[in-house]
Design a protein around this motif. Structure first.
Motif, PDB file in Angstrom:
ATOM      1  N   GLY A 152       0.825  -1.203   0.000  1.00  0.00           N
ATOM      2  CA  GLY A 152       0.000   0.000   0.000  1.00  0.00           C
ATOM      3  C   GLY A 152       0.856   1.248   0.000  1.00  0.00           C
ATOM      4  O   GLY A 152       0.637   2.181  -0.782  1.00  0.00           O
ATOM      5  N   MET A 153       1.852   1.292   0.883  1.00  0.00           N
ATOM      6  CA  MET A 153       2.728   2.456   0.953  1.00  0.00           C
ATOM      7  C   MET A 153       3.593   2.558  -0.300  1.00  0.00           C
ATOM      8  O   MET A 153       3.823   3.658  -0.818  1.00  0.00           O
ATOM      9  CB  MET A 153       3.616   2.381   2.196  1.00  0.00           C
ATOM     10  N   ILE A 308      -1.904   4.732   6.196  1.00  0.00           N
ATOM     11  CA  ILE A 308      -3.012   4.267   7.040  1.00  0.00           C
ATOM     12  C   ILE A 308      -3.480   2.879   6.617  1.00  0.00           C
ATOM     13  O   ILE A 308      -3.766   2.022   7.456  1.00  0.00           O
ATOM     14  CB  ILE A 308      -4.176   5.276   6.991  1.00  0.00           C
ATOM     15  N   SER A 309      -3.541   2.647   5.311  1.00  0.00           N
ATOM     16  CA  SER A 309      -3.976   1.344   4.814  1.00  0.00           C
ATOM     17  C   SER A 309      -3.056   0.229   5.305  1.00  0.00           C
ATOM     18  O   SER A 309      -3.511  -0.807   5.804  1.00  0.00           O
ATOM     19  CB  SER A 309      -4.025   1.381   3.281  1.00  0.00           C
ATOM     20  N   ASP A 310      -1.732   0.438   5.170  1.00  0.00           N
ATOM     21  CA  ASP A 310      -0.780  -0.572   5.648  1.00  0.00           C
ATOM     22  C   ASP A 310      -0.825  -0.702   7.171  1.00  0.00           C
ATOM     23  O   ASP A 310      -0.694  -1.797   7.717  1.00  0.00           O
ATOM     24  CB  ASP A 310       0.634  -0.207   5.204  1.00  0.00           C
ATOM     25  N   LEU A 311      -1.021   0.429   7.884  1.00  0.00           N
ATOM     26  CA  LEU A 311      -1.105   0.389   9.340  1.00  0.00           C
ATOM     27  C   LEU A 311      -2.297  -0.446   9.802  1.00  0.00           C
ATOM     28  O   LEU A 311      -2.198  -1.236  10.753  1.00  0.00           O
ATOM     29  CB  LEU A 311      -1.215   1.806   9.893  1.00  0.00           C
ATOM     30  N   CYS A 317      -6.542  -5.509  10.978  1.00  0.00           N
ATOM     31  CA  CYS A 317      -7.741  -5.334  10.152  1.00  0.00           C
ATOM     32  C   CYS A 317      -7.612  -6.162   8.885  1.00  0.00           C
ATOM     33  O   CYS A 317      -6.512  -6.475   8.426  1.00  0.00           O
ATOM     34  CB  CYS A 317      -7.930  -3.856   9.797  1.00  0.00           C
ATOM     35  N   SER A 318      -8.750  -6.507   8.307  1.00  0.00           N
ATOM     36  CA  SER A 318      -8.718  -7.286   7.074  1.00  0.00           C
ATOM     37  C   SER A 318      -8.118  -6.453   5.949  1.00  0.00           C
ATOM     38  O   SER A 318      -8.242  -5.222   5.913  1.00  0.00           O
ATOM     39  CB  SER A 318     -10.127  -7.726   6.685  1.00  0.00           C
ATOM     40  N   LEU A 319      -7.456  -7.129   5.029  1.00  0.00           N
ATOM     41  CA  LEU A 319      -6.875  -6.450   3.872  1.00  0.00           C
ATOM     42  C   LEU A 319      -7.951  -5.720   3.089  1.00  0.00           C
ATOM     43  O   LEU A 319      -7.740  -4.600   2.610  1.00  0.00           O
ATOM     44  CB  LEU A 319      -6.156  -7.475   2.987  1.00  0.00           C
ATOM     45  N   SER A 320      -9.117  -6.322   2.962  1.00  0.00           N
ATOM     46  CA  SER A 320     -10.204  -5.719   2.200  1.00  0.00           C
ATOM     47  C   SER A 320     -10.631  -4.381   2.815  1.00  0.00           C
ATOM     48  O   SER A 320     -10.750  -3.367   2.116  1.00  0.00           O
ATOM     49  CB  SER A 320     -11.403  -6.677   2.147  1.00  0.00           C
ATOM     50  N   PHE A 321     -10.840  -4.348   4.130  1.00  0.00           N
ATOM     51  CA  PHE A 321     -11.249  -3.111   4.801  1.00  0.00           C
ATOM     52  C   PHE A 321     -10.160  -2.053   4.691  1.00  0.00           C
ATOM     53  O   PHE A 321     -10.433  -0.880   4.412  1.00  0.00           O
ATOM     54  CB  PHE A 321     -11.554  -3.387   6.274  1.00  0.00           C
TER      55      PHE A 321
END
Length: 444
Positions: A152-153, A308-311, A317-321
């Motif tokens: 993601g990053m 934030i996505s990678d965090l 948290c699920s990858l999808s969320f």
């Protein structure tokens, strides 16, 4: 005897420690090359908007003609993306990206030599077709070099190049156009691209062909979900695989969402300086200062979305969320662009546009989602197809805005159009996308 389980937080800590202990970090060097290439890629898209107020007067072009010239790039770019994705899968990121860089940059230099509408329109078509392999090659390179927890990053870093170049170089390119001529804008940007194309061919390698990556780093990225493959591993294309890919709603949802966010992007890449100069009556110096701020906002947005996505993934948290949240939030916040119609203050106008472009940057985290859903056989093709849908926005938006401004004499309805498209993107990511997961194609 009790069974011990490893919590997501413990696993994340262990993975982070393993990453820090690696003897090489070659994947980050390759990402730096991707970032520089993307900066050049987008400078060569946006240079036309910086030169536009000057060249339109010099060549006698009206708003409809300029709208067509602004959109010409996307006409060929959009429809070349799927074959370009296949080419990236077939021949690898090194060769394909290098050839693309050098040839589109040569066409960019040629734009400085045009004498009228036809030659400029034709060269913009050429630049679009020749840039098509860039983002499929980017997507492929990140997917083969980075584990899922860092993807993601990594995607956000190279995508921010589409804003960073404009933020860094708008003032300098406006200075060139003002003190020399608009032709020098194309000469300088095109020459820089040719030189970097040679640097790319010299330095970039896929992980299995890179002599400077350690076995430990190679194992780390492969165990983390990177699809490590060699450019020599040829991908055989099958039309039935493409048909199967297009049967998944995740692909179509990302296509609609990327179309929406790219529509906003192309306003800023094309009509934005003209809007500031003609409707807001800003001087060239003010445009050079204020035009940078939305691009800074978008850069912050895409980096924040990736971080934030990678965090969220590292926190369990699920990858999808984690991948969907920035897409929904960014698309929804992007509708704020219509607020610019309700203020006469130039400062408040720039603040609103900066917020809207910040939101567009957040929504651009969709490239990480593409990396997560693309089947391993069709990484480049999936990137190419979703980019095709996105860049239809690049065809539609500049052309529609040109007709709106020509017929109404104002940009007001253009902002309502962009806001409505942002609403469509929000609904697509919220309700159509569903759970993100890597698509598994049936064996042939």
């Amino acid at each position: 005897m009790s069974t011990l389980s490893t919590s997501p937080k413990t696993a994340t800590t262990r993975d982070a420690a393993a990453a820090r202990a690696l003897p090489t970090r070659r994947r980050w060097f390759m990402l730096t090359l991707l970032l520089v290439a993307t900066v050049i890629n987008y400078v060569d898209r946006v240079n036309i908007s910086i030169a536009a107020p000057f060249l339109s007067r010099d060549l006698g072009l009206d708003k409809v003609q300029m709208g067509l010239i602004f959109s010409a790039f996307a006409w060929t770019y959009a429809f070349a993306l799927v074959p370009a994705g296949f080419i990236a899968d077939r021949f690898g990121s090194r060769l394909v990206y290098g050839a693309s860089l050098i040839t589109w940059s040569a066409a960019t230099v040629g734009q400085g030599m045009v004498s009228g509408f036809a030659s400029l329109f034709g060269l913009r078509l050429a630049v679009g077709a020749l840039e098509a392999p860039a983002f499929p090659a980017n997507s492929r390179a990140v997917t083969v070099w980075f584990p899922a927890r860092e993807r993601g990053m990594a995607s956000s870093i190279y995508v921010c190049g589409q804003y960073l170049g404009t933020a860094l170089f708008t003032g300098g390119l406006l200075w060139l156009a003002t003190h020399y001529s608009w032709r020098h804008v194309f000469y300088v940007t095109g020459s820089a691209g040719i030189l970097f194309g040679l640097v790319w061919l010299w330095l970039y390698r896929d992980p299995s062909e890179c002599k400077k990556v350690s076995p430990e780093e190679l194992a780390y990225i492969e165990e983390g979900g990177a699809l490590v493959k060699s450019a020599g591993e040829r991908t055989r294309f099958d039309w039935r695989q493409l048909a199967e890919l297009l049967s998944y709603r995740q692909v179509w949802a990302i296509c609609l969402g990327k179309f929406a966010s790219t529509s906003a992007l192309y306003f800023f890449l094309t009509w934005f300086p003209t809007y500031l100069m003609e409707e807001r009556q800003m001087s060239t110096i003010k445009v050079g200062i204020f035009a940078v701020l939305p691009f800074v906002g978008a850069t912050v947005g895409i980096l924040l979305a990736g971080a934030i996505s990678d965090l969220l993934i590292r926190r369990g948290c699920s990858l999808s969320f984690a991948r969907k949240l920035p897409l929904v939030v960014g698309s929804a916040l992007g509708m704020s662009i219509v607020l610019v119609n309700f203020t006469d203050s130039n400062l408040l106008c720039i603040a609103i546009l900066t917020c809207a472009f910040f939101a567009q940057g957040i929504a651009s985290a969709s490239w990480a989602a593409v990396s997560e859903v693309a089947p391993k056989e069709l990484i480049g093709v999936t990137g190419g197809f979703t980019s095709l849908a996105a860049n239809i926005g690049g065809i539609v938006t500049p052309t529609v805005i040109g007709f709106i401004v020509q017929s109404t004499g104002t940009f007001a309805y253009a902002f309502w159009f962009i806001g409505a498209v942002a609403l469509m993107g929000t609904l697509s990511y919220s309700f159509l996308l569903g759970r993100l997961h890597r698509i598994e194609l049936r064996p042939r």
